[in-house]
Design an enzyme around this catalytic site. Sequence first.
Site, PDB file in Angstrom:
ATOM      1  N   PHE A  77      57.765  25.879  11.667  1.00  0.00           N
ATOM      2  CA  PHE A  77      56.343  26.189  11.740  1.00  0.00           C
ATOM      3  C   PHE A  77      55.895  26.409  13.179  1.00  0.00           C
ATOM      4  O   PHE A  77      55.165  27.351  13.491  1.00  0.00           O
ATOM      5  CB  PHE A  77      55.530  25.068  11.090  1.00  0.00           C
ATOM      6  N   GLY A 113      60.635  22.300  12.829  1.00  0.00           N
ATOM      7  CA  GLY A 113      60.613  23.177  13.987  1.00  0.00           C
ATOM      8  C   GLY A 113      60.236  24.597  13.638  1.00  0.00           C
ATOM      9  O   GLY A 113      59.828  25.373  14.499  1.00  0.00           O
ATOM     10  N   HIS A 159      39.577   5.480  19.877  1.00  0.00           N
ATOM     11  CA  HIS A 159      38.565   5.390  18.814  1.00  0.00           C
ATOM     12  C   HIS A 159      38.914   6.300  17.634  1.00  0.00           C
ATOM     13  O   HIS A 159      38.812   5.892  16.473  1.00  0.00           O
ATOM     14  CB  HIS A 159      37.168   5.726  19.327  1.00  0.00           C
ATOM     15  N   GLN A 179      56.290  25.334  -1.481  1.00  0.00           N
ATOM     16  CA  GLN A 179      55.600  26.516  -0.983  1.00  0.00           C
ATOM     17  C   GLN A 179      55.079  27.326  -2.161  1.00  0.00           C
ATOM     18  O   GLN A 179      55.075  26.841  -3.287  1.00  0.00           O
ATOM     19  CB  GLN A 179      56.562  27.350  -0.122  1.00  0.00           C
ATOM     20  N   CYS A 201      32.618   0.019  14.320  1.00  0.00           N
ATOM     21  CA  CYS A 201      34.045   0.199  14.597  1.00  0.00           C
ATOM     22  C   CYS A 201      34.586  -1.001  15.362  1.00  0.00           C
ATOM     23  O   CYS A 201      33.932  -1.551  16.237  1.00  0.00           O
ATOM     24  CB  CYS A 201      34.250   1.479  15.406  1.00  0.00           C
ATOM     25  N   ASP A 205      49.206  14.333   7.870  1.00  0.00           N
ATOM     26  CA  ASP A 205      49.301  14.419   9.328  1.00  0.00           C
ATOM     27  C   ASP A 205      48.339  15.501   9.791  1.00  0.00           C
ATOM     28  O   ASP A 205      48.036  16.429   9.039  1.00  0.00           O
ATOM     29  CB  ASP A 205      50.713  14.820   9.770  1.00  0.00           C
ATOM     30  N   CYS A 222      37.398  -0.968  17.190  1.00  0.00           N
ATOM     31  CA  CYS A 222      38.401  -0.567  18.186  1.00  0.00           C
ATOM     32  C   CYS A 222      38.045  -1.089  19.570  1.00  0.00           C
ATOM     33  O   CYS A 222      36.906  -1.485  19.829  1.00  0.00           O
ATOM     34  CB  CYS A 222      38.582   0.946  18.202  1.00  0.00           C
ATOM     35  N   ASP A 275      59.075  17.297  11.946  1.00  0.00           N
ATOM     36  CA  ASP A 275      59.007  18.547  11.207  1.00  0.00           C
ATOM     37  C   ASP A 275      60.296  19.333  11.449  1.00  0.00           C
ATOM     38  O   ASP A 275      61.173  18.884  12.184  1.00  0.00           O
ATOM     39  CB  ASP A 275      57.766  19.345  11.629  1.00  0.00           C
ATOM     40  N   GLY A 286      52.278  24.860   3.432  1.00  0.00           N
ATOM     41  CA  GLY A 286      51.674  26.183   3.348  1.00  0.00           C
ATOM     42  C   GLY A 286      50.189  26.169   3.063  1.00  0.00           C
ATOM     43  O   GLY A 286      49.606  27.192   2.735  1.00  0.00           O
ATOM     44  N   ASP A 324      61.599  25.503   6.279  1.00  0.00           N
ATOM     45  CA  ASP A 324      61.084  26.369   5.219  1.00  0.00           C
ATOM     46  C   ASP A 324      60.685  27.716   5.800  1.00  0.00           C
ATOM     47  O   ASP A 324      60.565  27.866   7.013  1.00  0.00           O
ATOM     48  CB  ASP A 324      59.910  25.715   4.482  1.00  0.00           C
ATOM     49  N   CYS A 336      35.058   0.754  21.275  1.00  0.00           N
ATOM     50  CA  CYS A 336      33.711   0.416  20.795  1.00  0.00           C
ATOM     51  C   CYS A 336      33.328  -1.019  21.138  1.00  0.00           C
ATOM     52  O   CYS A 336      32.154  -1.350  21.252  1.00  0.00           O
ATOM     53  CB  CYS A 336      33.604   0.676  19.293  1.00  0.00           C
TER      54      CYS A 336
END
Lengths: 392, 408
Positions: free
Chosen positions: A98, A96, A336, A191, A306, A268, A308, A94, A218, A148, A311
């Site tokens: 935010f 920085g 998990h 934005q 699952c 994300d 993983c 990112d 945003g 931004d 599990c």
Amino acid sequence: THALSFKILAECSTTKARTGKLKLPHHTVDTPVFMPVGTQGTMKGLTTKQLEDLDCQIILGNTYHLGMRPGHELLEKVGGLHKFMNWDRALLTDSGGFQMVSLLKLAEITEEGVKFQSPHDSKEMLLTPEKSIEIQNSIGADIMMQLDDVVHSTTTGPRVEEAMYRSIRWLDRCISANKRPTEQNLFPIVQGGLQPELRKICATEMVKRDTAGYAIGGLSGGEEKDHFWRMVKLSTDILPRDKPRYLMGVGYAVDLVVCSALGCDMYDCVFPTRTARFGCALLRTGQINIKSKQFAKDYRPIDDTCKCSTCARYTRAYINSIPNYETVGCHLLTIHNIAFQMSLMRSIRASIVEDRFPQFIKSFMKTVYPDEDYPTWVRESLASVDVHLSQQ
Amino acid sequence: MKLVIKQLLDGSCRLGQLTELGRHTGRVIDVPGCLMYTRGASAPHLTQDMAKTIDKLPFGIQLTLPTLAENHEVIEDYKLGIGSFTSQQDSLLFLSVQDPGTTIPSGYNEKQFVSIWTTGGRMRLSTATFTTMLKNMKPDWFECLYDGDVVPGTASKKRIRKSVDRTLQYLDDCLEVQQNSPELKNIEVFGVIEGGDSHDERIRSAKETAKRPLSGFVLDGFQSDALATDVKQNLMMSVLKELPEDKPRLIHGCGRPDQVMQAVELGIDVFDSAFPYSVTESGCALVFPFSYNHQSNVDSAVLEQSTDQEKSNYVNDNKAGISRYEINLTNESYKSDFTPLLADCKCYSCQNHTKAYINHLLVTKELLARVLLMIHNFHHYFEFFETIRQSIRDDKFQQLKKIIMDST
Ligand SMILES: [Zn+2]
Ligand SMILES: [Zn+2]
């Protein structure tokens, strides 16, 4: 030319969803993709091998944190964050901005940049678009984000318009500042708050810059879901079809399914990994807190469907029995929860390839809302792309 | 459980195997060896997939009762035992009464019970409570309750005598329950030898314990640094003389490499691995060399391959009271050291990460720091034990001992 190529493999014949291959300098990523957040060059105690085993293809680093520690000079010296943390696959950083606005109360925004007081030595510092890109160039992620002008998603009035126009001006400064355009992609951030007109202007202006991809920013800051989805759809309507669209800060399962139907490709969110720390395990039917007394004698895995490693091996009762200060319990839940996100995205992609995404959406929503009491925003947003959940 | 001695060195130092390990048909434990230290039955900080990246992961693991006892009601309800409950059923499970990874407060043992310290606080274990837990947990192997609360130098002769008496009483009570319980009959039992720093009491404890029908013996009370090394060794020697040679001997809290070498030489077979855990908790990495084939002088060997920066860290760490076996990764000077924790180490951490990265993880308090350090420290420690056995086989034990002792 950009440092990525985006190939759409299949498009849903009903919704705006698509699945593709996003070829980045370090890894080819299957979209729609969820990107876990590894703030300080590490993912909550998991090794990079475990992340690969979990099928993570791209993860996030936070420029603000990495710029403070270990510092961009050190990252530059070692050849970037990939080398520093030994991660061979793709990275996104990112800007920085935010982080500063949300973490530091003293941040002040001027045309020049974001002014803030260093939490380490209280010195006044300035994060300009140029400085953000300089740091991100040192970190060396496959995708960088523009600096931004961040306003809270519920802010109204002239401040939203000011921030939107400033973000466009800062985008141009970021583009000029990028010293490694053939190795690192720079994404602008659309934005405009919750105001359709501003969003439209911003998206249209940014599309003119012909960048490698676009982010929708945003949002996901506590605004009404009804506003949220409309802003997402409005943005994806304008953003070009042949470029990846990254919806920032989104990671709840329902949101991922809806927003993929609206045409987003990348997401994300800190939630799946952060929540593990507090004992929360993700399930298609919702989340459970494994630390709760009701699971003390529950000898089933977290999720018996699952695949993983948690599990496969451990029961809810065992994870429940591990005291909080023993880190193993946290690792098991993190594994998990990441597996859950990755498996959800795989299901979304597979159903788009086989052109049965609308059916997938319906059965997914029925699992989450077995009584079919779908929230209005879910019904309306899906109806906007021709998927009609049964009415109550 | 049976101890098969393959080689004896100078009459006391032994190389062998523990065989006939109950449900684990065909498996053995090589001795001298160490058990893997666990908390809540997991390797500290490590999920099993990461623990399994460690080459010489011991087949025997040490379950520490204080990190498990709070869940005994759930384990009882579960019925299949602690191995299955914690997904450790493939290992040989030794249950220890205390947790060598934490300091035990003094002054809380009574005639009828031993105190252990769980997350929720103090728990009193009578023979009845303890044996009930055993029935539910079903370990492969356990040690009897013991009163080890004798601080060397401060405990009176009377207190020491009491600790020996109580420990023998717990042992007899425990054995009685065991004889009459079908669930406990096949579990291996070790008796614990106490006696503090009293020569006479040590011998009495050893003699009496040796009379009982036991699979082996535990030497407790040697963890304290308050006991001088030569005193410790004399006491240990006297105890071991009283014990039958064909039964295994386990020691608690004797984990620093020099202590291990001395204890092996005297005839100790099994150790715990709380030492690499405590090294990890202090943000350190084990780097002591133990390659007796190539190096005879540790100082020059370590320092030759180090940078100047490392040399000065070495000295600084030493001043800060950290043993020369380890380096402290929180040290500022590792901030831009892009070499692995230990050159040539084959562990996951060294193959993939640098000191600078681990320093960053420690500084930012990230969980991965302890994961990577634990992997390396276990790996290094388990390799060390493998080398000890090899040195006995090669008749080079003294060479190895010199290397290890020289690094203190
Ligand atoms: Zn799972
Ligand atoms: Zn290593």
